[in-house]
Design a protein around this motif. Structure first.
Motif, PDB file in Angstrom:
ATOM      1  N   LEU A  18      14.618 -27.330  28.342  1.00 38.70           N
ATOM      2  CA  LEU A  18      14.607 -25.871  28.433  1.00 38.70           C
ATOM      3  C   LEU A  18      14.893 -25.496  29.870  1.00 38.70           C
ATOM      4  CD1 LEU A  18      11.459 -24.747  26.388  1.00 38.70           C
ATOM      5  CD2 LEU A  18      13.837 -24.287  25.802  1.00 38.70           C
ATOM      6  N   ARG A  19      15.430 -24.296  30.061  1.00 34.55           N
ATOM      7  CA  ARG A  19      15.653 -23.778  31.409  1.00 34.55           C
ATOM      8  C   ARG A  19      15.002 -22.413  31.517  1.00 34.55           C
ATOM      9  NH1 ARG A  19      20.886 -21.316  34.402  1.00 34.55           N
ATOM     10  NH2 ARG A  19      20.597 -22.206  36.494  1.00 34.55           N
ATOM     11  N   LEU A  20      14.059 -22.291  32.435  1.00 28.93           N
ATOM     12  CA  LEU A  20      13.396 -21.026  32.698  1.00 28.93           C
ATOM     13  C   LEU A  20      14.088 -20.312  33.857  1.00 28.93           C
ATOM     14  CD1 LEU A  20       9.626 -22.074  32.512  1.00 28.93           C
ATOM     15  CD2 LEU A  20      11.177 -21.430  30.659  1.00 28.93           C
ATOM     16  N   SER A  21      14.130 -18.990  33.764  1.00 30.16           N
ATOM     17  CA  SER A  21      14.671 -18.169  34.844  1.00 30.16           C
ATOM     18  C   SER A  21      13.662 -17.086  35.196  1.00 30.16           C
ATOM     19  CB  SER A  21      15.984 -17.497  34.418  1.00 30.16           C
ATOM     20  OG  SER A  21      16.966 -18.446  34.084  1.00 30.16           O
ATOM     21  N   CYS A  22      13.679 -16.688  36.456  1.00 25.69           N
ATOM     22  CA  CYS A  22      12.800 -15.614  36.916  1.00 25.69           C
ATOM     23  C   CYS A  22      13.557 -14.807  37.954  1.00 25.69           C
ATOM     24  CB  CYS A  22      11.521 -16.172  37.508  1.00 25.69           C
ATOM     25  SG  CYS A  22      10.469 -14.933  38.297  1.00 25.69           S
ATOM     26  N   ALA A  60       5.193 -30.961  41.276  1.00 24.80           N
ATOM     27  CA  ALA A  60       3.969 -31.660  40.903  1.00 24.80           C
ATOM     28  C   ALA A  60       4.307 -33.077  40.451  1.00 24.80           C
ATOM     29  CB  ALA A  60       3.257 -30.907  39.783  1.00 24.80           C
ATOM     30  N   ASP A  61       3.382 -33.997  40.698  1.00 20.89           N
ATOM     31  CA  ASP A  61       3.622 -35.394  40.320  1.00 20.89           C
ATOM     32  C   ASP A  61       3.916 -35.531  38.829  1.00 20.89           C
ATOM     33  OD1 ASP A  61       1.202 -36.879  42.626  1.00 20.89           O
ATOM     34  OD2 ASP A  61       3.280 -36.251  42.900  1.00 20.89           O
ATOM     35  N   SER A  62       3.263 -34.698  38.020  1.00 20.54           N
ATOM     36  CA  SER A  62       3.398 -34.797  36.566  1.00 20.54           C
ATOM     37  C   SER A  62       4.792 -34.434  36.070  1.00 20.54           C
ATOM     38  CB  SER A  62       2.358 -33.919  35.882  1.00 20.54           C
ATOM     39  OG  SER A  62       2.520 -32.574  36.276  1.00 20.54           O
ATOM     40  N   VAL A  63       5.586 -33.767  36.899  1.00 27.65           N
ATOM     41  CA  VAL A  63       6.918 -33.337  36.449  1.00 27.65           C
ATOM     42  C   VAL A  63       8.042 -33.953  37.267  1.00 27.65           C
ATOM     43  CG1 VAL A  63       5.924 -31.164  35.643  1.00 27.65           C
ATOM     44  CG2 VAL A  63       7.099 -31.237  37.865  1.00 27.65           C
ATOM     45  N   LYS A  64       7.713 -34.695  38.300  1.00 28.79           N
ATOM     46  CA  LYS A  64       8.755 -35.305  39.134  1.00 28.79           C
ATOM     47  C   LYS A  64       9.667 -36.190  38.289  1.00 28.79           C
ATOM     48  CE  LYS A  64       6.489 -35.357  43.649  1.00 28.79           C
ATOM     49  NZ  LYS A  64       5.800 -36.178  44.670  1.00 28.79           N
ATOM     50  N   GLY A  65      10.967 -36.017  38.536  1.00 29.82           N
ATOM     51  CA  GLY A  65      11.948 -36.790  37.786  1.00 29.82           C
ATOM     52  C   GLY A  65      12.338 -36.159  36.465  1.00 29.82           C
ATOM     53  N   ARG A  66      11.598 -35.138  36.031  1.00 31.06           N
ATOM     54  CA  ARG A  66      11.915 -34.462  34.763  1.00 31.06           C
ATOM     55  C   ARG A  66      12.276 -32.994  34.967  1.00 31.06           C
ATOM     56  NH1 ARG A  66       8.083 -33.811  31.013  1.00 31.06           N
ATOM     57  NH2 ARG A  66       6.367 -33.714  32.514  1.00 31.06           N
ATOM     58  N   PHE A  67      11.578 -32.331  35.872  1.00 33.08           N
ATOM     59  CA  PHE A  67      11.808 -30.905  36.131  1.00 33.08           C
ATOM     60  C   PHE A  67      12.472 -30.745  37.492  1.00 33.08           C
ATOM     61  CE2 PHE A  67       7.977 -29.091  33.541  1.00 33.08           C
ATOM     62  CZ  PHE A  67       8.373 -29.841  32.447  1.00 33.08           C
ATOM     63  N   THR A  68      13.324 -29.718  37.598  1.00 36.88           N
ATOM     64  CA  THR A  68      13.965 -29.419  38.870  1.00 36.88           C
ATOM     65  C   THR A  68      13.946 -27.921  39.103  1.00 36.88           C
ATOM     66  OG1 THR A  68      15.462 -31.316  38.636  1.00 36.88           O
ATOM     67  CG2 THR A  68      16.057 -29.625  40.248  1.00 36.88           C
ATOM     68  N   THR A  77      16.619 -15.056  42.361  1.00 39.29           N
ATOM     69  CA  THR A  77      16.290 -15.677  41.083  1.00 39.29           C
ATOM     70  C   THR A  77      15.930 -17.142  41.291  1.00 39.29           C
ATOM     71  OG1 THR A  77      17.753 -14.184  39.867  1.00 39.29           O
ATOM     72  CG2 THR A  77      17.137 -16.231  38.772  1.00 39.29           C
ATOM     73  N   VAL A  78      14.893 -17.564  40.598  1.00 39.92           N
ATOM     74  CA  VAL A  78      14.478 -18.964  40.631  1.00 39.92           C
ATOM     75  C   VAL A  78      14.601 -19.541  39.231  1.00 39.92           C
ATOM     76  CG1 VAL A  78      12.025 -18.429  40.261  1.00 39.92           C
ATOM     77  CG2 VAL A  78      12.678 -20.554  41.413  1.00 39.92           C
ATOM     78  N   TYR A  79      14.955 -20.807  39.174  1.00 39.54           N
ATOM     79  CA  TYR A  79      15.158 -21.480  37.899  1.00 39.54           C
ATOM     80  C   TYR A  79      14.266 -22.721  37.831  1.00 39.54           C
ATOM     81  CZ  TYR A  79      19.457 -18.747  38.292  1.00 39.54           C
ATOM     82  OH  TYR A  79      20.363 -17.726  38.473  1.00 39.54           O
ATOM     83  N   LEU A  80      13.926 -23.104  36.615  1.00 41.90           N
ATOM     84  CA  LEU A  80      13.224 -24.360  36.397  1.00 41.90           C
ATOM     85  C   LEU A  80      13.914 -25.080  35.245  1.00 41.90           C
ATOM     86  CD1 LEU A  80      10.783 -26.082  37.328  1.00 41.90           C
ATOM     87  CD2 LEU A  80       9.525 -25.101  35.388  1.00 41.90           C
ATOM     88  N   GLN A  81      14.635 -26.127  35.564  1.00 37.54           N
ATOM     89  CA  GLN A  81      15.260 -26.960  34.555  1.00 37.54           C
ATOM     90  C   GLN A  81      14.251 -28.013  34.121  1.00 37.54           C
ATOM     91  OE1 GLN A  81      18.397 -26.728  33.073  1.00 37.54           O
ATOM     92  NE2 GLN A  81      17.568 -28.326  31.720  1.00 37.54           N
ATOM     93  N   MET A  82      13.926 -28.011  32.847  1.00 34.13           N
ATOM     94  CA  MET A  82      12.920 -28.918  32.323  1.00 34.13           C
ATOM     95  C   MET A  82      13.566 -29.866  31.327  1.00 34.13           C
ATOM     96  SD  MET A  82       9.717 -26.283  31.822  1.00 34.13           S
ATOM     97  CE  MET A  82      10.487 -25.385  30.479  1.00 34.13           C
ATOM     98  N   ASN A  83      13.581 -31.135  31.657  1.00 36.56           N
ATOM     99  CA  ASN A  83      14.154 -32.169  30.795  1.00 36.56           C
ATOM    100  C   ASN A  83      13.057 -33.130  30.343  1.00 36.56           C
ATOM    101  OD1 ASN A  83      16.749 -31.085  31.313  1.00 36.56           O
ATOM    102  ND2 ASN A  83      17.008 -32.392  33.104  1.00 36.56           N
ATOM    103  N   SER A  84      13.360 -33.893  29.335  1.00 39.25           N
ATOM    104  CA  SER A  84      12.411 -34.897  28.816  1.00 39.25           C
ATOM    105  C   SER A  84      11.033 -34.286  28.598  1.00 39.25           C
ATOM    106  CB  SER A  84      12.321 -36.082  29.793  1.00 39.25           C
ATOM    107  OG  SER A  84      13.584 -36.675  29.987  1.00 39.25           O
TER     108      SER A  84
END
Length: 116
Positions: A18-22, A60-68, A77-84
């Motif tokens: 998912l990709r979040l935008s703000c 956060a450590d819990s999302v490193k390597g998966r979220f950007t 605007t800020v984005y959060l790309q969430m993979n895996s």
């Protein structure tokens, strides 16, 4: 008055993306930090990732390597790309804008649900 409008949440299966935008509007000047936080039922709100005006990021450590996290300064605007995505990523995700002594502002939140 600063407003933050989030979009992009939803329901996704584990392993999906998912990709979040703000988008921030209003009187925003100078150095600032935009970030994403999340709050799961019965838990405290926690930092997911943040990025400042210079592009420096913290994840956060819990999302490193998966979220950007990324941002477009021209569009405020800020984005959060969430993979895996994992079921434990299920939460309400909140956008935050911190302008130091001028205040900290929050979006209304967007639900992210990851099914197993």
């Amino acid at each position: 008055q600063v407003q933050l409008v989030e979009s992009g949440g939803g329901l996704v299966q584990a392993g999906g993306s998912l990709r979040l935008s703000c988008a921030a509007s209003g009187s925003i000047f100078g150095f600032n930090t935009m970030g994403w936080y999340r709050q799961a039922p019965g838990k405290q709100r926690e930092l997911v990732a943040r990025i400042n005006s210079r592009g420096n990021t913290v994840h956060a450590d819990s999302v490193k390597g998966r979220f950007t996290i990324s941002r477009d300064n021209a569009k405020n605007t800020v984005y959060l790309q969430m993979n895996s995505l994992k079921p434990e990523d299920t939460a309400v995700y909140y956008c935050n804008l911190d302008v130091g002594g001028l205040g900290s502002f929050w979006g209304q939140g967007t639900q992210v649900t990851v099914s197993s």
